[in-house]
Design an enzyme around this catalytic site. Structure first.
Site, PDB file in Angstrom:
ATOM      1  N   CYS A 113       0.808  -1.224   0.000  1.00 30.98           N
ATOM      2  CA  CYS A 113       0.000   0.000   0.000  1.00 30.98           C
ATOM      3  C   CYS A 113       0.841   1.273   0.000  1.00 30.98           C
ATOM      4  O   CYS A 113       0.350   2.338  -0.374  1.00 30.98           O
ATOM      5  CB  CYS A 113      -0.954  -0.002   1.192  1.00 30.98           C
ATOM      6  SG  CYS A 113      -2.056  -1.437   1.238  1.00 30.98           S
ATOM      7  N   HIS A 250      -3.564   7.175   1.971  1.00 33.73           N
ATOM      8  CA  HIS A 250      -3.918   5.846   1.487  1.00 33.73           C
ATOM      9  C   HIS A 250      -5.304   5.515   2.014  1.00 33.73           C
ATOM     10  O   HIS A 250      -5.609   5.700   3.190  1.00 33.73           O
ATOM     11  CB  HIS A 250      -2.891   4.828   1.979  1.00 33.73           C
ATOM     12  CG  HIS A 250      -3.322   3.417   1.810  1.00 33.73           C
ATOM     13  ND1 HIS A 250      -3.769   2.912   0.615  1.00 33.73           N
ATOM     14  CD2 HIS A 250      -3.384   2.381   2.708  1.00 33.73           C
ATOM     15  CE1 HIS A 250      -4.096   1.634   0.762  1.00 33.73           C
ATOM     16  NE2 HIS A 250      -3.871   1.291   2.027  1.00 33.73           N
ATOM     17  N   ASN A 280     -10.084  -0.349  -0.495  1.00 38.92           N
ATOM     18  CA  ASN A 280      -8.625  -0.272  -0.426  1.00 38.92           C
ATOM     19  C   ASN A 280      -8.046  -0.825  -1.723  1.00 38.92           C
ATOM     20  O   ASN A 280      -8.125  -2.020  -1.984  1.00 38.92           O
ATOM     21  CB  ASN A 280      -8.128  -1.087   0.778  1.00 38.92           C
ATOM     22  CG  ASN A 280      -6.625  -0.992   0.975  1.00 38.92           C
ATOM     23  OD1 ASN A 280      -5.891  -0.580   0.085  1.00 38.92           O
ATOM     24  ND2 ASN A 280      -6.169  -1.398   2.156  1.00 38.92           N
TER      25      ASN A 280
END
Length: 323
Positions: A113, A250, A280
């Site tokens: 990520c 993020h 996500n």
């Protein structure tokens, strides 16, 4: 002479197939209320069977190049941040390079990520050292390929997508008034890998494997680590939290976004949020959110923008940019 790396174009791509929480509830023991209350996620985009990570990356890259007003001949570096490459090798970036007709050099970065922050920082280094003039930095993922669709703790959290930016070097004044990247900090801690990992790999199991996560522990570390790295880039530039115009985090979990902003007294309306619609998307989440906020006019030239992320590894990092 001070060379700055300036983001001159943004692009994004999301697969057409949208899966809502209610649709997921037909597959696993969950509900829309449960998912929204714990994550803020309402839907996610899922790639079609013939849409690999490179396919998504190319579409986002084309839009970023169009926005920047550059052609394939202008690009001399491509970095693709991804934890879900098309193949073990070659690098997905080389496939993107071929399809775009770009020469120069291309490679992947794997920091899960945090991959986009790692890749943007790497491109900045190449530009400031004179090894590249114009770079294409892409975050692209097909996380749906590595999810255990029977694990309700994880399968509801992720989606597919790609975001891209064109980064170009220019001569700056060496002051905070310069547009471009002013500070970046990167960190990793391999001792925490068992809290967020994929239980497969070419060397370990000869399989792709599935994503595994200890959600509560990841949440705890994320809030602490992200606050710390934001403080670092502020300290590097002499700025304070009050100087931040936009936080582009993020997009992992709405509660992490809210907790991080609250620690710095950042108003919720200064935080770019897409997790409700994208879920996500790992390395793609920051460039997807950035492209949205730039194209809808929220982020304007001269704004102070902080990009930050944490992912498996653990890896985490932040960049402070004068837009």
């Amino acid at each position: 002479m001070t060379v700055r790396s300036r983001i001159i174009g943004c692009g994004s791509y999301l697969p057409a197939n949208v899966v809502t929480n209610d649709e997921l509830a037909k597959r696993v023991d969950t509900s829309d209320e449960w998912i929204v209350a714990r994550t803020g996620i309402r839907q996610r985009h899922i790639a079609a069977d013939d849409q690999t990570t490179s396919v998504l990356a190319v579409e986002a890259a084309k839009k970023a190049m169009e926005h920047a007003g550059v052609t394939a001949a202008d690009i001399d570096l491509i970095i693709v941040a991804t934890a879900t490459p098309d193949n073990t090798f070659p690098a997905t970036a080389t496939k993107v390079q071929h399809r775009l007709g770009v020469t120069g050099f291309a490679f992947d970065v794997q920091a899960v990520c945090s991959g986009f922050i790692y890749s943007l920082t790497t491109a900045d280094m190449y530009i400031r050292n004179g090894q590249a003039k114009t770079a294409l930095v892409i975050g692209a993922e097909t996380f749906s390929r590595i999810l255990d669709w029977e694990d309700r703790r994880t399968c509801v959290l992720f989606g597919d997508g790609a975001g891209a930016v064109v980064v170009q070097g220019f001569e700056g004044t060496g002051t905070l008034e310069d547009q471009g990247i002013h500070a970046s900090r990167l960190h990793s801690d391999g001792s925490k890998y068992e809290l967020l990992y994929v239980d497969g790999g070419p060397s370990a199991t000869q399989t792709v494997g599935h994503l595994r996560m200890e959600g509560k522990e990841v949440f705890r570390h994320a809030v602490t680590n992200l606050a710390g790295v934001i403080r670092e880039v502020l300290a590097d530039t002499g700025l304070e939290a009050a100087d931040i115009d936009w936080l582009v985090p993020h997009q992992a979990n709405r509660r992490i976004l809210d907790s991080t902003a609250k620690k710095f007294g950042i108003s919720p309306d200064k935080v770019v949020v897409t997790v409700d619609r994208h879920a996500n998307t790992s390395a793609a989440s920051i460039p997807l959110a950035l492209a949205e906020a730039v194209h809808d006019g929220r982020i304007k030239r001269g704004d102070i923008v902080i990009l930050e992320a944490m992912g498996g590894g653990f890896t985490w990092g932040a960049s402070l940019v004068r837009w």
